[in-house]
Design a protein around this motif. Structure first.
Motif, PDB file in Angstrom:
ATOM      1  N   ILE A 110       0.929  -1.110  -0.067  1.00  0.00           N
ATOM      2  CA  ILE A 110       0.009   0.058   0.118  1.00  0.00           C
ATOM      3  C   ILE A 110       0.873   1.353   0.008  1.00  0.00           C
ATOM      4  O   ILE A 110       1.305   1.617   0.996  1.00  0.00           O
ATOM      5  CB  ILE A 110      -0.954   0.260   1.051  1.00  0.00           C
ATOM      6  CG1 ILE A 110      -1.483  -1.488   1.268  1.00  0.00           C
ATOM      7  CG2 ILE A 110      -2.061   1.027   1.015  1.00  0.00           C
ATOM      8  CD1 ILE A 110      -2.581  -1.395   2.548  1.00  0.00           C
ATOM      9  N   PRO A 111       1.133   1.687  -1.088  1.00  0.00           N
ATOM     10  CA  PRO A 111       2.226   2.806  -1.191  1.00  0.00           C
ATOM     11  C   PRO A 111       1.386   4.234  -0.967  1.00  0.00           C
ATOM     12  O   PRO A 111       0.390   4.137  -0.839  1.00  0.00           O
ATOM     13  CB  PRO A 111       2.703   2.817  -2.648  1.00  0.00           C
ATOM     14  CG  PRO A 111       1.632   2.235  -3.405  1.00  0.00           C
ATOM     15  CD  PRO A 111       0.760   1.253  -2.326  1.00  0.00           C
ATOM     16  N   GLU A 112       2.082   5.318  -0.574  1.00  0.00           N
ATOM     17  CA  GLU A 112       1.675   6.383  -0.522  1.00  0.00           C
ATOM     18  C   GLU A 112       0.868   6.827  -1.736  1.00  0.00           C
ATOM     19  O   GLU A 112       1.241   6.652  -2.856  1.00  0.00           O
ATOM     20  CB  GLU A 112       2.739   7.435  -0.291  1.00  0.00           C
ATOM     21  CG  GLU A 112       2.504   8.879   0.556  1.00  0.00           C
ATOM     22  CD  GLU A 112       3.528   9.618   0.867  1.00  0.00           C
ATOM     23  OE1 GLU A 112       3.359  10.877   1.354  1.00  0.00           O
ATOM     24  OE2 GLU A 112       4.790   9.174   0.458  1.00  0.00           O
ATOM     25  N   PRO A 113      -0.317   7.388  -1.521  1.00  0.00           N
ATOM     26  CA  PRO A 113      -0.934   8.066  -0.100  1.00  0.00           C
ATOM     27  C   PRO A 113      -1.759   7.011   0.514  1.00  0.00           C
ATOM     28  O   PRO A 113      -2.882   7.451   1.157  1.00  0.00           O
ATOM     29  CB  PRO A 113      -2.007   9.233  -0.920  1.00  0.00           C
ATOM     30  CG  PRO A 113      -2.152   8.528  -2.431  1.00  0.00           C
ATOM     31  CD  PRO A 113      -0.918   7.866  -2.763  1.00  0.00           C
ATOM     32  N   TYR A 114      -1.613   5.785   0.445  1.00  0.00           N
ATOM     33  CA  TYR A 114      -1.964   4.549   1.121  1.00  0.00           C
ATOM     34  C   TYR A 114      -3.560   4.627   0.824  1.00  0.00           C
ATOM     35  O   TYR A 114      -4.462   4.191   1.787  1.00  0.00           O
ATOM     36  CB  TYR A 114      -1.890   5.166   2.702  1.00  0.00           C
ATOM     37  CG  TYR A 114      -0.496   5.415   3.066  1.00  0.00           C
ATOM     38  CD1 TYR A 114       0.476   4.575   2.732  1.00  0.00           C
ATOM     39  CD2 TYR A 114      -0.292   6.613   3.242  1.00  0.00           C
ATOM     40  CE1 TYR A 114       2.016   5.178   3.030  1.00  0.00           C
ATOM     41  CE2 TYR A 114       1.025   7.139   3.628  1.00  0.00           C
ATOM     42  CZ  TYR A 114       2.014   6.190   3.517  1.00  0.00           C
ATOM     43  OH  TYR A 114       3.337   6.610   3.733  1.00  0.00           O
ATOM     44  N   ASP A 115      -4.010   4.684  -0.238  1.00  0.00           N
ATOM     45  CA  ASP A 115      -5.487   4.488  -0.755  1.00  0.00           C
ATOM     46  C   ASP A 115      -5.454   3.430  -1.637  1.00  0.00           C
ATOM     47  O   ASP A 115      -6.873   3.425  -2.166  1.00  0.00           O
ATOM     48  CB  ASP A 115      -6.141   5.781  -1.102  1.00  0.00           C
ATOM     49  CG  ASP A 115      -5.440   6.691  -2.356  1.00  0.00           C
ATOM     50  OD1 ASP A 115      -4.237   6.003  -2.807  1.00  0.00           O
ATOM     51  OD2 ASP A 115      -5.855   7.554  -2.780  1.00  0.00           O
ATOM     52  N   LYS A 116      -4.485   2.689  -2.342  1.00  0.00           N
ATOM     53  CA  LYS A 116      -4.631   1.638  -3.133  1.00  0.00           C
ATOM     54  C   LYS A 116      -3.809   0.591  -2.729  1.00  0.00           C
ATOM     55  O   LYS A 116      -2.813   0.454  -2.390  1.00  0.00           O
ATOM     56  CB  LYS A 116      -4.131   2.201  -4.392  1.00  0.00           C
ATOM     57  CG  LYS A 116      -4.537   1.341  -5.514  1.00  0.00           C
ATOM     58  CD  LYS A 116      -4.007   1.816  -6.902  1.00  0.00           C
ATOM     59  CE  LYS A 116      -3.985   0.830  -8.319  1.00  0.00           C
ATOM     60  NZ  LYS A 116      -3.740   1.481  -9.505  1.00  0.00           N
ATOM     61  N   VAL A 117      -4.430  -0.589  -2.766  1.00  0.00           N
ATOM     62  CA  VAL A 117      -3.769  -2.084  -2.552  1.00  0.00           C
ATOM     63  C   VAL A 117      -3.314  -2.646  -3.659  1.00  0.00           C
ATOM     64  O   VAL A 117      -4.252  -2.904  -4.620  1.00  0.00           O
ATOM     65  CB  VAL A 117      -4.874  -2.992  -1.730  1.00  0.00           C
ATOM     66  CG1 VAL A 117      -4.317  -4.170  -1.113  1.00  0.00           C
ATOM     67  CG2 VAL A 117      -5.308  -1.907  -0.303  1.00  0.00           C
ATOM     68  N   ARG A 118      -2.142  -3.308  -3.371  1.00  0.00           N
ATOM     69  CA  ARG A 118      -1.644  -3.920  -4.598  1.00  0.00           C
ATOM     70  C   ARG A 118      -1.245  -5.242  -4.018  1.00  0.00           C
ATOM     71  O   ARG A 118      -0.658  -5.399  -2.931  1.00  0.00           O
ATOM     72  CB  ARG A 118      -0.369  -3.372  -5.182  1.00  0.00           C
ATOM     73  CG  ARG A 118      -0.580  -2.062  -5.993  1.00  0.00           C
ATOM     74  CD  ARG A 118       0.798  -1.657  -6.338  1.00  0.00           C
ATOM     75  NE  ARG A 118       0.616  -0.313  -7.177  1.00  0.00           N
ATOM     76  CZ  ARG A 118       1.670   0.022  -7.820  1.00  0.00           C
ATOM     77  NH1 ARG A 118       2.856  -0.354  -7.976  1.00  0.00           N
ATOM     78  NH2 ARG A 118       1.560   1.236  -8.544  1.00  0.00           N
ATOM     79  N   LEU A 119      -1.928  -6.363  -4.733  1.00  0.00           N
ATOM     80  CA  LEU A 119      -1.735  -7.757  -4.293  1.00  0.00           C
ATOM     81  C   LEU A 119      -0.232  -7.955  -4.752  1.00  0.00           C
ATOM     82  O   LEU A 119       0.014  -8.299  -5.916  1.00  0.00           O
ATOM     83  CB  LEU A 119      -2.610  -8.765  -4.761  1.00  0.00           C
ATOM     84  CG  LEU A 119      -2.656 -10.043  -4.415  1.00  0.00           C
ATOM     85  CD1 LEU A 119      -2.800 -10.516  -2.977  1.00  0.00           C
ATOM     86  CD2 LEU A 119      -3.663 -10.989  -5.229  1.00  0.00           C
ATOM     87  N   VAL A 120       0.595  -8.468  -3.662  1.00  0.00           N
ATOM     88  CA  VAL A 120       1.940  -9.064  -4.067  1.00  0.00           C
ATOM     89  C   VAL A 120       2.009 -10.566  -4.233  1.00  0.00           C
ATOM     90  O   VAL A 120       2.523 -11.094  -5.212  1.00  0.00           O
ATOM     91  CB  VAL A 120       2.779  -8.723  -2.682  1.00  0.00           C
ATOM     92  CG1 VAL A 120       4.251  -9.099  -3.103  1.00  0.00           C
ATOM     93  CG2 VAL A 120       3.060  -7.159  -2.791  1.00  0.00           C
ATOM     94  N   ASP A 121       1.342 -11.405  -3.146  1.00  0.00           N
ATOM     95  CA  ASP A 121       1.488 -12.749  -3.296  1.00  0.00           C
ATOM     96  C   ASP A 121       0.536 -13.149  -2.533  1.00  0.00           C
ATOM     97  O   ASP A 121      -0.219 -12.549  -1.601  1.00  0.00           O
ATOM     98  CB  ASP A 121       2.724 -13.407  -2.825  1.00  0.00           C
ATOM     99  CG  ASP A 121       3.238 -14.414  -3.282  1.00  0.00           C
ATOM    100  OD1 ASP A 121       2.355 -15.264  -4.136  1.00  0.00           O
ATOM    101  OD2 ASP A 121       4.421 -14.936  -3.124  1.00  0.00           O
ATOM    102  N   ILE A 122       0.131 -14.673  -2.719  1.00  0.00           N
ATOM    103  CA  ILE A 122      -0.640 -15.488  -1.795  1.00  0.00           C
ATOM    104  C   ILE A 122      -0.092 -16.534  -1.410  1.00  0.00           C
ATOM    105  O   ILE A 122       0.639 -17.542  -2.141  1.00  0.00           O
ATOM    106  CB  ILE A 122      -1.904 -15.745  -2.582  1.00  0.00           C
ATOM    107  CG1 ILE A 122      -2.711 -14.603  -2.988  1.00  0.00           C
ATOM    108  CG2 ILE A 122      -2.840 -16.764  -1.825  1.00  0.00           C
ATOM    109  CD1 ILE A 122      -4.009 -14.927  -3.747  1.00  0.00           C
TER     110      ILE A 122
END
Length: 355
Positions: free
Chosen positions: A211-223
Motif C-alpha cells: 500500500i504505497p503513499e498516499p495509502y489508498d490503493k492496495v496492490r496484491l503481492v502474493d498469496i
C-alpha cells in the motif's frame, strides 16, 4: 501488479534440479566486460570462450521477449515461491531485479525455496490421490519490477474466509504507520471483500499486499498457503489457529456479524440502547520498545548462505557446535575420512569400527 505466466518444459525443470550452476551462452547478454578492457594480468583459458549450448532455446526466447514487454526489468517466481533467499548471489546487490534470462536462471538455481517447490511441494499436507507431485504443471511468473518501500508491505491471515490478523512484513519500527492503522486496515479489508473473499478457492490462506503513499490503493503481492512454512511474522501459528472470532448467526461467514451481548437482562430491557460492535482484525505493528525492532542484526535468509551441516549444528545448541568443530578439525588433520560423492554415510566400511 502486471505479470506474465510462462509454462515450463521438462527440460528446464531438469536443468533446475541439476547440481551446479551453468548459465547458457547468449551473445546478446553482455555479462562480462569486453576483452579489450582486460589487462596483461588477466587470465584466459579455453573454457572462457567455449559457448554453453542452450537446452531450452524456445523458453529462453520467450523469457527475453516477456522481459522486454514488462519494461526491461522483472522479478521471478515459480508456482509458490520466489528466490528471495538467493538474492545474495545476484549482480544487483541483494535484489530480485532481473534484466536477462540468465539473471533469472542464476536466482532460481541458487534458491532453497525454489528447490522446495520442485521436490517438497506437498510436505505437511494430507495425502491425496487426485493431486500428485508429478502432476504439477510448473510455471515461471515474471512480474514487472519496481522499487518497493518495505514499510508499506503487510501480511494478512485469512481463516474461514475472514481476515483475522494483519501485520508488517518488514520487522522494523516505523513510527509513521501508527496514525494510519485504521486507514490501512480499512483499505485491506475493502480489497479483500471485493477481490479475494469469494474468488480464491481455499477458505484458509495468507496474502501479502503493498500500500504505497498516499495509502489508498492496495496492490496484491502474493498469496501463500495456510501452513507452518509460511512465516507468521508478528503472530504465531498457535495464536492464529486458536484466535476467537465472532460466529455467524446462519451459514458461512459471508459478512462480519456484530458481537451480540449474552446478558439476557440487557438484551430484554434495553434493546434500543445496545450499540452494535463490529469485530475488526488486529493490525499488529512493531513498537519502538519491542524487542523485534532491535533483534534483526543478522541479514534475512542468512542461513541459506551456509552449508546445511553448519546450520543443523547451530540449531542443536552449544554442544552440537562443539562436536561439529571437533569433527571438522579431525577431518582437516586427516583423522576422519571425509565422505565421497555416492557413498552411503550410514553404511560401515569394510573392516571399519562398529558401534
Amino acid at each position: 501488479m502486471k505479470s506474465r505466466i510462462i509454462p515450463l518444459p521438462s527440460s528446464f525443470l531438469s536443468y533446475l534440479r541439476e547440481d551446479g550452476i551453468i548459465l547458457p551462452s547468449d551473445p546478446s547478454e553482455n555479462t562480462f566486460p569486453p576483452p579489450e578492457t582486460y589487462t596483461d594480468t588477466s587470465i584466459s583459458t579455453d573454457w572462457d570462450d567455449t559457448p554453453i549450448p542452450n537446452p531450452f532455446p524456445d523458453l529462453h526466447n520467450q523469457i527475453k521477449s516477456t522481459i522486454l514487454e514488462l519494461g526491461g526489468l522483472v522479478a521471478p517466481k515459480l508456482n509458490w515461491s520466489s528466490p528471495k533467499d538467493a538474492t545474495w548471489i545476484s549482480m544487483k546487490k541483494n535484489s530480485m531485479e532481473c534484466a536477462t534470462p540468465n539473471d533469472i536462471y542464476l536466482l532460481l538455481k541458487s534458491s532453497d525455496f525454489v528447490t522446495h517447490d520442485l521436490e517438497h511441494a506437498f510436505d505437511d499436507t494430507e495425502d491425496s490421490e487426485s493431486v500428485r507431485q508429478e502432476d504439477i504443471k510448473y510455471v515461471l511468473v515474471l512480474r514487472k519490477w519496481f522499487k518497493v518501500n518495505p514499510s508499506c508491505e503487510f501480511r494478512c491471515f485469512v481463516r474461514d474466509r475472514r481476515v483475522i490478523g494483519i501485520c508488517q512484513r518488514d520487522l522494523n519500527h516505523f513510527a509513521f504507520l501508527f496514525p494510519l492503522k485504521d486507514q490501512l486496515r480499512n483499505e485491506i479489508l475493502d480489497y479483500f471483500e471485493k477481490v479475494l473473499k469469494n474468488t480464491f478457492p481455499e477458505p484458509d490462506f495468507t496474502f501479502d499486499v503493498y500500500i504505497p503513499e498516499p495509502y489508498d490503493k492496495v496492490r496484491l503481492v502474493d498469496i501463500n498457503p495456510w501452513a507452518p512454512r509460511t512465516d507468521p511474522l508478528l503472530f504465531s501459528w498457535l495464536e492464529l489457529l486458536t484466535l476467537k472470532t465472532p460466529q455467524p448467526l446462519l451459514g458461512t461467514p459471508d459478512t462480519v456479524p456484530p458481537l451480540i451481548p449474552t446478558d439476557s437482562e440487557a438484551s430484554t430491557d434495553n434493546e434500543e440502547d445496545i450499540e452494535e460492535m463490529e469485530w475488526e482484525p488486529e493490525l499488529r505493528l512493531i513498537r519502538k520498545d519491542d524487542p523485534e525492532a532491535y533483534s534483526f542484526a543478522t541479514p534475512q535468509y542468512s542461513a541459506h548462505k551456509l552449508p546445511k551441516d553448519v546450520v543443523d549444528a547451530s540449531l542443536g545448541g552449544e554442544s552440537s557446535m562443539r562436536d561439529f568443530a571437533e569433527d571438522w578439525k579431525k577431518m582437516m588433520e586427516g583423522g576422519v575420512e571425509m565422505q565421497r560423492p555416492g557413498e552411503d554415510s550410514d553404511s560401515d566400511s569394510e573392516g571399519g569400527n562398529t558401534a
